[in-house]
Design a protein around this motif. Structure first.
Motif, PDB file in Angstrom:
ATOM      1  N   MET A 115      59.363  19.995  66.071  1.00  0.00           N
ATOM      2  CA  MET A 115      59.302  20.509  67.415  1.00  0.00           C
ATOM      3  C   MET A 115      59.447  22.030  67.340  1.00  0.00           C
ATOM      4  N   PRO A 116      58.606  22.792  68.066  1.00  0.00           N
ATOM      5  CA  PRO A 116      58.690  24.247  68.006  1.00  0.00           C
ATOM      6  C   PRO A 116      59.980  24.738  68.657  1.00  0.00           C
ATOM      7  N   PRO A 117      60.460  25.902  68.218  1.00  0.00           N
ATOM      8  CA  PRO A 117      61.663  26.465  68.832  1.00  0.00           C
ATOM      9  C   PRO A 117      61.437  26.728  70.316  1.00  0.00           C
ATOM     10  N   ALA A 118      62.516  26.684  71.094  1.00  0.00           N
ATOM     11  CA  ALA A 118      62.437  26.877  72.548  1.00  0.00           C
ATOM     12  C   ALA A 118      61.917  28.260  72.906  1.00  0.00           C
ATOM     13  N   THR A 119      62.091  29.251  72.045  1.00  0.00           N
ATOM     14  CA  THR A 119      61.669  30.612  72.341  1.00  0.00           C
ATOM     15  C   THR A 119      60.215  30.866  71.968  1.00  0.00           C
ATOM     16  N   ALA A 120      59.577  29.888  71.379  1.00  0.00           N
ATOM     17  CA  ALA A 120      58.187  30.083  70.976  1.00  0.00           C
ATOM     18  C   ALA A 120      57.297  30.229  72.205  1.00  0.00           C
ATOM     19  N   GLY A 121      56.284  31.067  72.099  1.00  0.00           N
ATOM     20  CA  GLY A 121      55.344  31.264  73.191  1.00  0.00           C
ATOM     21  C   GLY A 121      54.309  30.156  73.211  1.00  0.00           C
ATOM     22  N   PRO A 122      53.263  30.355  73.977  1.00  0.00           N
ATOM     23  CA  PRO A 122      52.202  29.348  74.044  1.00  0.00           C
ATOM     24  C   PRO A 122      51.526  29.198  72.675  1.00  0.00           C
ATOM     25  N   PRO A 123      50.935  28.051  72.423  1.00  0.00           N
ATOM     26  CA  PRO A 123      50.262  27.855  71.135  1.00  0.00           C
ATOM     27  C   PRO A 123      49.160  28.878  70.940  1.00  0.00           C
ATOM     28  N   GLN A 124      49.041  29.337  69.726  1.00  0.00           N
ATOM     29  CA  GLN A 124      48.015  30.318  69.395  1.00  0.00           C
ATOM     30  C   GLN A 124      46.742  29.603  68.951  1.00  0.00           C
ATOM     31  N   PRO A 125      45.578  30.113  69.328  1.00  0.00           N
ATOM     32  CA  PRO A 125      44.320  29.504  68.865  1.00  0.00           C
ATOM     33  C   PRO A 125      44.258  29.519  67.341  1.00  0.00           C
TER      34      PRO A 125
END
Length: 154
Positions: free
Chosen positions: A1-11
């Motif tokens: 699971m990505p960290p909570a502070t991660a932004g939107p997924p990158q292309p």
């Protein structure tokens, strides 16, 4: 699971996209190619070969049916169908579990081990032709580690 502070997924970058597509294609094509080679040479279908292989590596050549299904990445009903075919040819036997009378174990017979040993050269040749011959110069230990990480985190 990505960290909570991660932004939107990158292309995906073009290289990432190419890798994901190649892996997707490989997942579909490779088992069929191996199976075709095995059957064409009069050997076991890949699912039967895999079943016998896992049993041959298990202590006392015995595995609980549910564990064998998991090892072969099949449903329990799918594994039951394969074991039924193998059992009809005397390659596998089913016996009640000592620990749980409701459960069944699959046991590789001597005839099953002999059949696996007979099929092994065709399987090895197919694996070399379709997989290993394409990895010259690649760090196989590193590649295997990456693939194992992907498989165990999915």
């Amino acid at each position: 699971m990505p960290p909570a502070t991660a932004g939107p997924p990158q292309p995906l970058s073009p290289d990432e996209e190419a890798l994901v597509r190649a892996l997707g294609r490989l997942i579909l094509v490779l088992p069929r190619a191996l199976d075709t080679d095995m059957v064409r040479q009069g050997q076991l279908p890949l699912t039967e070969y895999s079943t016998l292989m896992h049993l041959s590596e298990a202590p006392n050549r015995l595995m609980r049916m549910s564990e064998l299904a998991t090892a072969c990445d099949l449903s329990l009903s799918g594994m039951t169908r394969i074991v039924t075919r193998l059992e009809a040819r005397g390659l596998v036997e089913r016996v009640r579990c000592d620990e749980d009378a409701r459960g069944l174990n699959a046991v590789l017979t001597d005839a099953g081990l002999a059949r696996l040993e007979q099929a092994w050269p065709a399987h090895l040749a197919s694996v070399r032709r379709h997989i290993l011959d394409h990895f010259e110069g690649v760090d196989l230990v590193q590649l295997a580690g990456v693939l194992q990480r992907v498989a165990t985190t999915t």
